[in-house]
Design an enzyme around this catalytic site. Structure first.
Site, PDB file in Angstrom:
ATOM      1  N   ASP A   1      68.368  45.845  30.612  1.00 17.96           N
ATOM      2  CA  ASP A   1      68.953  44.678  29.941  1.00 17.96           C
ATOM      3  C   ASP A   1      67.909  43.882  29.149  1.00 17.96           C
ATOM      4  O   ASP A   1      66.784  44.326  28.968  1.00 17.96           O
ATOM      5  CB  ASP A   1      69.644  43.774  30.970  1.00 17.96           C
ATOM      6  CG  ASP A   1      68.651  43.052  31.860  1.00 17.96           C
ATOM      7  OD1 ASP A   1      67.581  43.636  32.128  1.00 17.96           O
ATOM      8  OD2 ASP A   1      68.921  41.907  32.263  1.00 17.96           O
TER       9      ASP A   1
ATOM     10  N   ASP B   1      65.902  41.343  29.635  1.00 20.32           N
ATOM     11  CA  ASP B   1      64.565  41.067  30.162  1.00 20.32           C
ATOM     12  C   ASP B   1      64.039  42.162  31.085  1.00 20.32           C
ATOM     13  O   ASP B   1      63.021  41.975  31.751  1.00 20.32           O
ATOM     14  CB  ASP B   1      64.558  39.719  30.892  1.00 20.32           C
ATOM     15  CG  ASP B   1      65.524  39.686  32.068  1.00 20.32           C
ATOM     16  OD1 ASP B   1      66.541  40.383  32.005  1.00 20.32           O
ATOM     17  OD2 ASP B   1      65.253  38.976  33.053  1.00 20.32           O
TER      18      ASP B   1
ATOM     19  N   LYS C   1      64.067  42.147  40.571  1.00 20.59           N
ATOM     20  CA  LYS C   1      64.675  43.458  40.384  1.00 20.59           C
ATOM     21  C   LYS C   1      63.984  44.100  39.190  1.00 20.59           C
ATOM     22  O   LYS C   1      63.373  43.415  38.379  1.00 20.59           O
ATOM     23  CB  LYS C   1      66.181  43.352  40.196  1.00 20.59           C
ATOM     24  CG  LYS C   1      66.636  42.452  39.087  1.00 20.59           C
ATOM     25  CD  LYS C   1      68.147  42.294  39.142  1.00 20.59           C
ATOM     26  CE  LYS C   1      68.598  41.325  38.068  1.00 20.59           C
ATOM     27  NZ  LYS C   1      69.491  40.300  38.591  1.00 20.59           N
TER      28      LYS C   1
ATOM     29  N   ASP D   1      65.186  43.655  33.892  1.00 19.01           N
ATOM     30  CA  ASP D   1      65.294  43.717  35.352  1.00 19.01           C
ATOM     31  C   ASP D   1      66.531  44.483  35.821  1.00 19.01           C
ATOM     32  O   ASP D   1      66.616  44.864  36.979  1.00 19.01           O
ATOM     33  CB  ASP D   1      65.198  42.324  36.005  1.00 19.01           C
ATOM     34  CG  ASP D   1      66.216  41.343  35.484  1.00 19.01           C
ATOM     35  OD1 ASP D   1      67.034  41.725  34.624  1.00 19.01           O
ATOM     36  OD2 ASP D   1      66.204  40.179  35.943  1.00 19.01           O
ATOM     37  N   ARG D   2      67.500  44.707  34.917  1.00 22.33           N
ATOM     38  CA  ARG D   2      68.694  45.469  35.335  1.00 22.33           C
ATOM     39  C   ARG D   2      68.566  46.935  34.960  1.00 22.33           C
ATOM     40  O   ARG D   2      67.783  47.289  34.087  1.00 22.33           O
ATOM     41  CB  ARG D   2      69.938  44.912  34.628  1.00 22.33           C
ATOM     42  CG  ARG D   2      70.278  43.528  35.060  1.00 22.33           C
ATOM     43  CD  ARG D   2      71.601  43.095  34.479  1.00 22.33           C
ATOM     44  NE  ARG D   2      71.968  41.828  35.070  1.00 22.33           N
ATOM     45  CZ  ARG D   2      73.189  41.325  35.095  1.00 22.33           C
ATOM     46  NH1 ARG D   2      74.182  41.981  34.533  1.00 22.33           N
ATOM     47  NH2 ARG D   2      73.432  40.175  35.663  1.00 22.33           N
TER      48      ARG D   2
ATOM     49  N   SER E   1      68.447  36.826  30.131  1.00 19.51           N
ATOM     50  CA  SER E   1      68.788  38.132  30.687  1.00 19.51           C
ATOM     51  C   SER E   1      69.666  38.960  29.744  1.00 19.51           C
ATOM     52  O   SER E   1      69.278  39.228  28.624  1.00 19.51           O
ATOM     53  CB  SER E   1      69.446  37.941  32.052  1.00 19.51           C
ATOM     54  OG  SER E   1      69.606  39.169  32.680  1.00 19.51           O
ATOM     55  N   HIS E   2      70.875  39.270  30.207  1.00 20.23           N
ATOM     56  CA  HIS E   2      71.760  40.162  29.451  1.00 20.23           C
ATOM     57  C   HIS E   2      72.660  39.402  28.479  1.00 20.23           C
ATOM     58  O   HIS E   2      73.484  40.015  27.813  1.00 20.23           O
ATOM     59  CB  HIS E   2      72.619  40.926  30.452  1.00 20.23           C
ATOM     60  CG  HIS E   2      73.242  39.998  31.455  1.00 20.23           C
ATOM     61  ND1 HIS E   2      72.516  39.458  32.494  1.00 20.23           N
ATOM     62  CD2 HIS E   2      74.472  39.473  31.541  1.00 20.23           C
ATOM     63  CE1 HIS E   2      73.279  38.642  33.190  1.00 20.23           C
ATOM     64  NE2 HIS E   2      74.474  38.631  32.638  1.00 20.23           N
TER      65      HIS E   2
HETATM   66  C1  G1P Z   1      74.757  37.501  37.687  1.00 26.42           C
HETATM   67  C2  G1P Z   1      74.935  38.580  38.724  1.00 26.42           C
HETATM   68  C3  G1P Z   1      73.874  38.431  39.800  1.00 26.42           C
HETATM   69  C4  G1P Z   1      72.489  38.436  39.169  1.00 26.42           C
HETATM   70  C5  G1P Z   1      72.412  37.391  38.070  1.00 26.42           C
HETATM   71  C6  G1P Z   1      71.090  37.461  37.315  1.00 26.42           C
HETATM   72  O1  G1P Z   1      74.925  36.237  38.273  1.00 26.42           O
HETATM   73  O2  G1P Z   1      76.211  38.535  39.286  1.00 26.42           O
HETATM   74  O3  G1P Z   1      74.014  39.470  40.721  1.00 26.42           O
HETATM   75  O4  G1P Z   1      71.504  38.180  40.127  1.00 26.42           O
HETATM   76  O5  G1P Z   1      73.473  37.585  37.133  1.00 26.42           O
HETATM   77  O6  G1P Z   1      70.916  38.706  36.694  1.00 26.42           O
HETATM   78  P1  G1P Z   1      76.317  35.419  38.201  1.00 26.42           P
HETATM   79  O7  G1P Z   1      76.647  35.248  36.739  1.00 26.42           O
HETATM   80  O8  G1P Z   1      77.339  36.274  38.868  1.00 26.42           O
HETATM   81  O9  G1P Z   1      76.036  34.133  38.919  1.00 26.42           O
HETATM   82 ZN    ZN Z   2      68.056  40.420  33.447  1.00 30.40          ZN
END
Ligand code: G1P
Ligand code: ZN
Length: 545
Positions: free
Chosen positions: A279, A281, A378, A283-284, A113-114
């Site tokens: 982000d 991938d 998302k 989804d954000r 992800s990010h």
């Molecule tokens: C974080 C975000 C959560 C999101 C997830 C994946 O998870 O808080 O809302 O779904 O990334 O993008 P966390 O690191 O808080 O468990």
């Molecule tokens: Zn992501």
């Protein structure tokens, strides 16, 4: 087809978190580390045998190596066909779209992800099930349990598949289609939004946008959809080339990490009217206007209040859901509309059942994530299109739309404070202490905020009755202010403490204040109750969103 049976030793740390298994690249490069986890997935996902599977990732370092391994293991597992994105690229929402459209039995997404990428960054692997959404906890628990005793994996002996050109080929009995990563997703977007209306916004010459793809997966999607299909200004997409290390950046669309975009939107007279980012991938999303930030919790509320204007949601919104830490802004809209609003644990996987059961149409999280029943993830580009469509209809700026929402429903000042890489024992002790206090806080008053509820959040899924416990400590005050504490389930270094703080203000004359100032007292209360400075030796958070 020659299938090799490889003897391996189990790893004991392959426990998927909020969103799949996320570890450093170095971890994934350990002998058989990736193979072990993939085999554990296949052993649980027997439905993949004889079926279609979707495969792709966000383009980060190790993406294509992992794809080649997974293709050969999928052939050994008896997968009938794999659709893989060209150059190994598929955004998370695109995978969800493809699974649903082509009725695949599941999909593997390679992404952290990010989190930063590159040889010293992170890597990750997620499995999505046939509804297009993240595998539920029962599945990921089964994978983890198997991984702890796994002693062999199966892989076909074959050459690597060229991923750079669109083609169909195969490994043994398994067909492989190397597909355009954008086509199907773009078609879905055209069916949800009023593209001609958005086109006219751009062709008027009075409106420009800037989208920051952060050198991550959404570059090709954004170029195609915003620039080519919708006719946005030629420089609408910045950092549009996916790079293995995201150019050294942190591909997280927030004010701290999308600095270049924020500077463009704050640049005065010639600034674009609309700014957005996505982000690693895809989804954000972050939505901003000129010198104006839309809090993601507000974005969900605004979407809910306005969805019926858009073609994909003409029939109305059935219900909504938000994760526990997401502000209660959407609750106010749901209340006014007379629809259900569900509060779920953090992570997209909890929305899947609610969407499949047609209880909700829209859902979102404070962590820059929003989505709808169009897929089961998302969706960053979708959120941007939602806002563009809304602007085209309302002929108002991002700021005007948001302010008029606040004046109707009240404003939820909201912030999240992250304390990163703290010692795991310190973090656990802090939570033990907090849990111990739950009973004693009820009825206490802090700076005029009276505690009316304090618990460790647990969730009973209304569809399958599964229960998820220990999802965060929440403190609710009589004036609707809230504090929520939880530990991140996606970090790879130590523990990350997240503290979420919100305050509800209906008086419009108080809607123009700096967020941190409006929340200063509650921030102090949050630090005091959890003894954050004493226990973590930190006086300020590492990241504020
Ligand atoms: C974080 C975000 C959560 C999101 C997830 C994946 O998870 O808080 O809302 O779904 O990334 O993008 P966390 O690191 O808080 O468990
Ligand atoms: Zn992501």
């Amino acid at each position: 087809m020659k299938i090799n049976n490889i003897v391996t030793t189990p790893y004991l740390d392959q426990k998927p978190g909020t969103s799949g298994l996320r570890k450093t690249v170095k971890d994934f490069q350990k002998r058989h580390y990736l193979e072990n986890f993939v085999q554990s997935i296949f052993n649980v996902a027997t439905e993949l045998k004889g079926s279609l599977m979707i495969l792709g990732g966000d383009g980060r370092y190790y993406n294509t190596e992992a794809i080649q391994i997974i293709l050969k293991m999928a052939a050994a597992h008896g997968v009938r066909e794999i659709m893989v994105g060209q150059n190994g690229i598929l955004s998370t929402p695109a995978v969800s779209c493809l699974i649903r459209k082509y009725k695949a039995a599941g999909g593997i997404i390679l992404s952290a992800s990010h989190n930063p990428g590159g040889p010293d960054g992170d890597f990750g692997i997620k499995f999505n099930i046939a509804n297009g959404g993240p595998a539920p906890t029962a599945f990921t628990d089964a994978v983890f349990n198997l991984s702890k005793t796994l002693d062999t994996y199966q892989i076909v002996e074959a050459d690597d598949i060229p991923l750079d050109k669109l083609q169909t080929c195969g490994i043994g009995n398994m067909n492989i289609a190397v597909i355009d990563p954008v086509n199907d997703y773009a078609k879905l977007m055209e069916s949800v939004f009023d593209f001609p209306r958005i086109q006219s916004l751009f062709s008027s010459g009075l409106f420009t946008m800037c989208f920051d793809a952060m050198h991550a997966v959404t570059g090709p999607y954004a170029h195609r959809i915003f620039e080519q299909q919708l006719g946005a200004n030629v420089d609408a997409v910045i950092n549009g080339m996916p790079l293995e290390d995201f150019a050294g950046g942190h591909p997280d669309p927030n004010l701290a990490h999308a600095k270049e975009l924020v500077a463009v939107l704050n640049s005065g007279g010639s600034a674009p009217d609309f700014g957005a980012a996505s982000d690693g991938d895809g989804d954000r999303n972050m939505i901003i206007g000129q010198r104006f930030f839309v809090n993601p919790s507000d974005s969900l509320a605004i979407m809910t209040a306005n969805a019926h204007h858009l073609p994909g949601y003409r029939l109305g919104v059935r219900g909504v859901a938000r994760s526990l830490p997401t502000s209660q802004a959407v609750d106010k809209v749901a209340q006014a509309m007379g629809i259900d609003c569900y509060e779920t644990p953090t992570g997209w996987k909890y929305f899947g059942n609610l969407l499949d059961d047609k209880r909700i149409t829209l859902c979102g999280e404070e962590s820059f994530g929003s989505g709808s029943d169009h897929i089961r993830e998302k969706d960053g580009i979708w959120a941007v299109l939602f806002w563009l469509n809304l602007i085209a209809i309302k002929q108002q700026s991002v700021e005007e739309i948001t302010r008029s929402h606040w004046s109707r429903y009240g404003r939820h000042y909201y912030t999240r404070h992250d304390y990163e890489a703290i010692d795991i024992d310190v973090a656990n002790a802090l939570f033990d202490n907090l849990r111990g206090k739950i009973q004693t806080l009820h009825g206490k008053t802090y700076f005029g905020n009276k505690v009316v509820l304090c618990d460790d959040f647990s969730y009973t899924d209304p569809v399958d009755s599964s229960i998820t416990t220990n999802q965060g400590i929440r403190i609710l005050f009589a004036n609707e202010s809230r504090i929520v504490y939880r530990l991140s389930g996606t970090g790879t270094q130590g523990a990350t403490l997240r503290v979420y703080i919100e305050r509800y203000i209906t008086d419009t004359s108080q809607h123009n204040e700096p967020t941190q100032t409006m929340l200063a007292e509650l921030i102090q209360v949050a630090a005091d109750i959890a003894q954050i400075p004493q226990r973590t030796k930190r006086t300020t958070p590492d990241v504020i969103t």
